[in-house]
Motif scaffolding. Structure first.
Motif, PDB file in Angstrom:
ATOM      1  N   THR A 143     -15.306  -0.146   0.387  1.00 12.95           N
ATOM      2  CA  THR A 143     -14.634   0.775  -0.545  1.00 12.95           C
ATOM      3  C   THR A 143     -15.195   2.177  -0.407  1.00 12.95           C
ATOM      4  O   THR A 143     -14.458   3.172  -0.446  1.00 12.95           O
TER       5      THR A 143
ATOM      6  N   GLU B 100     -13.362   2.317   8.925  1.00 13.52           N
ATOM      7  CA  GLU B 100     -13.213   1.029   8.248  1.00 13.52           C
ATOM      8  C   GLU B 100     -12.256   0.125   9.007  1.00 13.52           C
ATOM      9  O   GLU B 100     -12.511  -1.072   9.181  1.00 13.52           O
TER      10      GLU B 100
ATOM     11  N   ARG C  30     -21.465  -1.426   8.042  1.00 13.28           N
ATOM     12  CA  ARG C  30     -20.955  -0.369   7.156  1.00 13.28           C
ATOM     13  C   ARG C  30     -22.107   0.383   6.474  1.00 13.28           C
ATOM     14  O   ARG C  30     -22.081   1.608   6.348  1.00 13.28           O
TER      15      ARG C  30
ATOM     16  N   SER D   4     -14.080   8.528  -5.094  1.00 16.67           N
ATOM     17  CA  SER D   4     -13.204   9.510  -4.467  1.00 16.67           C
ATOM     18  C   SER D   4     -13.336  10.867  -5.158  1.00 16.67           C
ATOM     19  O   SER D   4     -13.407  11.914  -4.508  1.00 16.67           O
TER      20      SER D   4
ATOM     21  N   ASP E 231       0.829  -1.210   0.000  1.00 17.37           N
ATOM     22  CA  ASP E 231       0.000   0.000   0.000  1.00 17.37           C
ATOM     23  C   ASP E 231       0.861   1.257   0.000  1.00 17.37           C
ATOM     24  O   ASP E 231       0.515   2.263  -0.624  1.00 17.37           O
TER      25      ASP E 231
ATOM     26  N   VAL F 170      -4.288  -3.008   8.781  1.00 16.99           N
ATOM     27  CA  VAL F 170      -5.482  -3.265   7.976  1.00 16.99           C
ATOM     28  C   VAL F 170      -5.315  -4.568   7.189  1.00 16.99           C
ATOM     29  O   VAL F 170      -6.223  -5.406   7.138  1.00 16.99           O
TER      30      VAL F 170
ATOM     31  N   HIS G 168     -11.618   5.913   6.480  1.00 15.25           N
ATOM     32  CA  HIS G 168     -10.673   4.797   6.604  1.00 15.25           C
ATOM     33  C   HIS G 168     -10.454   4.374   8.060  1.00 15.25           C
ATOM     34  O   HIS G 168     -10.233   3.198   8.336  1.00 15.25           O
ATOM     35  N   ARG G 169     -10.519   5.335   8.990  1.00 17.05           N
ATOM     36  CA  ARG G 169     -10.364   4.958  10.401  1.00 17.05           C
ATOM     37  C   ARG G 169     -11.575   4.150  10.880  1.00 17.05           C
ATOM     38  O   ARG G 169     -11.420   3.189  11.644  1.00 17.05           O
TER      39      ARG G 169
ATOM     40  N   ARG H 288     -13.648   3.841   2.678  1.00 17.70           N
ATOM     41  CA  ARG H 288     -12.231   4.179   2.506  1.00 17.70           C
ATOM     42  C   ARG H 288     -12.041   5.379   1.593  1.00 17.70           C
ATOM     43  O   ARG H 288     -11.110   6.164   1.766  1.00 17.70           O
TER      44      ARG H 288
END
Length: 500
Positions: free
Chosen positions: A363, A374, A416, A290, A70, A236, A371-372, A366
């Motif tokens: 997705t 997630e 989620r 995004s 990543d 992760v 993201h935190r 994120r």
């Protein structure tokens, strides 16, 4: 959303997801074919031993990479300005960390092989195989590192070539050859080691092609940001691997027979194929969502989210119906001894289908600064999965592992979806999603009727039933009516095919 915007958006989803699906299909097919060969030749006991050891190696290799896959994808594009050598710093630092940690991890596994064999498999006769797997860890890590370099340098073709074609293809060919000449488990492990050697040769060439302006840096300025980011992504990644391997490793720990693990692994592998379509759509979905989020186009974001979810559900329902209606007939692909895994297969398939029915929620989080959240969800899912497996496996065996995993996989995406609804005030569903659900219900009843009143035995017979069931399903969906953006995408894809 305007009509033009909708058409552009859905066309991008379809075309991007389709390209990714084609690119990864060979790798998926090679991995599935390899597992079928292993099951057929080794039988449930040795196949279970192989999958347990492979799971250990996958986990240790991911630790050795320290999240650098990543990190490479994040920092290579950031520093690829041509004005400094910081992209080279990223390459050297990530390679150094990977080589150092993978070598140390390999030594640890090599010298603790007797303990690993006794703890996980209760079989000291596989110590030799554990040590060969240990030798493969540094090579395997370099293969994954090289693929990440190609991806971070935005050479998607090279990335796909290594990750989804060359390496899986080498494993399939080399392991199959060694099994054919009679080496059994020993041949399977050595075949993996040889495939790693071949993978290292291929990524060495590809990394050189992807980094023509490489200069060895005199000083390192990116150490702190790269290591900080990669450390978080390591957590992760480890959580995701633990989630995928916990059921098998704990089943091996709590049971005395590796054959049970082998049967369960075959069922798990079949159920996991249901996620291929959603994963492919996710690859096209991530950058677009995004972009829409950054530009505050919430309405388009909602439409995009619902479209991806509806397509994933629509395409995945037919294989789901086939797996839960004829589980035994598909399991015998691995060998007649694997037919006992039909109940775990049905339970796991239900878990994966629940995950797909909630859409690309992970997705989505994120890509929208979640993201935190997630990571917290993934960590909680891993913890709950460990607890459920520890409680259910001793009492129910493979069925308990399937329940624990199915609940964890399906439940996490339900959470989620609730979080997304609270943040954005929309869900992944719209009225058109009920069309494939209705069609699936009708075809499911028809499939159960066929299964009860007609003798369907073996994968060939089940496949012969699959085609008419899929045609009926597709016909019902068409009769209920395609959506305007569906028609636009089909027309667009047709034009692309005609234009070459």
């Amino acid at each position: 959303m305007s009509e033009d915007s909708t058409g552009e958006t859905t066309e991008d989803i379809a075309f991007g997801g389709g390209v990714t699906l084609v690119g990864t299909s060979f790798g998926k097919a090679a991995k599935f074919g390899l597992n079928v060969v292993l099951g057929q030749v080794l039988g449930p006991s040795y196949y279970g031993a192989y999958t347990v050891l492979y799971g250990v190696v996958s986990l240790l290799t991911d630790v050795s990479l320290f999240g650098m896959r990543d990190g490479l994808v994040r920092f290579l594009p950031k520093y690829d300005t041509g004005e400094n050598t910081r992209d080279s710093e990223v390459l050297v630092l990530s390679l150094g960390v990977t080589l150092g940690l993978s070598s140390a991890t390999a030594l640890l596994l090599y010298f603790s092989a007797p303990d690993v064999a006794a703890l996980l498999l209760d079989d000291l006769q596989v110590v030799r195989e554990v040590r060969v797997f240990a030798l493969a860890i540094p090579l395997y890590a370099i293969v994954l590192w090289g693929a990440a370099v190609a991806k971070g340098a935005e050479f998607t073709g090279y990335y796909t070539l290594v990750q989804h074609i060359i390496f899986p293809g080498l494993q399939l060919v080399l392991i199959s050859v060694l099994l054919t000449v009679g080496f059994e488990l020993w041949g399977a492990v050595y075949g993996f080691l040889l495939a790693c050697f071949g993978g290292v040769l291929s990524v060495s060439y590809i990394v050189v092609k992807c980094t023509p302006e490489f200069q060895f840096p005199e000083r390192f300025h990116v150490t702190k940001p790269l290591l900080s980011y990669s450390a978080v992504m390591l957590l992760v990644g480890l959580s995701a691997i633990l989630l995928s391997q916990t059921d098998k490793l704990m089943l091996a720990f709590f049971t005395d027979e590796s054959g049970i693990v082998g049967v369960y692994t075959a069922a798990s592998l079949l159920a996991a194929q249901l996620s291929i379509v959603l994963a492919s759509l996710n690859a096209a979905f991530a950058p677009r969502i995004s972009s829409l989020y950054t530009r505050d186009r919430t309405r388009d974001l909602s439409e995009y989210y619902r479209t991806v979810t509806r397509w994933a559900i629509t395409i995945t329902i037919p294989p789901f119906i086939l797996l839960v209606t004829f589980p035994e007939d598909f399991l015998v692909i691995f060998g007649d001894e694997f037919a006992s895994g039909q109940l775990p297969l049905v339970i796991l398939s239900a878990g994966y289908m629940t995950n797909i029915a909630t859409g690309p929620a992970g997705t989505f989080l994120r890509m929208t600064d979640g993201h935190r959240v997630e990571f917290a969800i993934v960590a909680f899912t891993v913890a709950s999965n460990l607890l459920l497996n520890a409680v259910l496996i001793p009492k129910y065996g493979a069925v308990g592992a399937a329940i624990a995993t199915g609940v964890s996989i399906g439940g996490s995406n339900v959470v989620r979806t609730g979080i997304i609804r609270g943040r954005f005030e929309f869900t992944p569903y719209s009225r058109p999603v009920f069309k494939p659900l209705l069609a699936g219900g009708i075809v499911g009843i028809l499939g159960l009727w066929i299964q009860r009143f007609y003798e369907v035995q073996g994968p060939l017979a089940a496949s012969s039933v699959a085609l008419p069931l899929c045609l009926v399903y597709g016909g019902i969906v068409v009769v209920l009516g395609l959506e305007p953006n569906d028609k636009e995408v089909l027309k667009s894809l047709y034009r692309r095919l005609i234009d070459g």
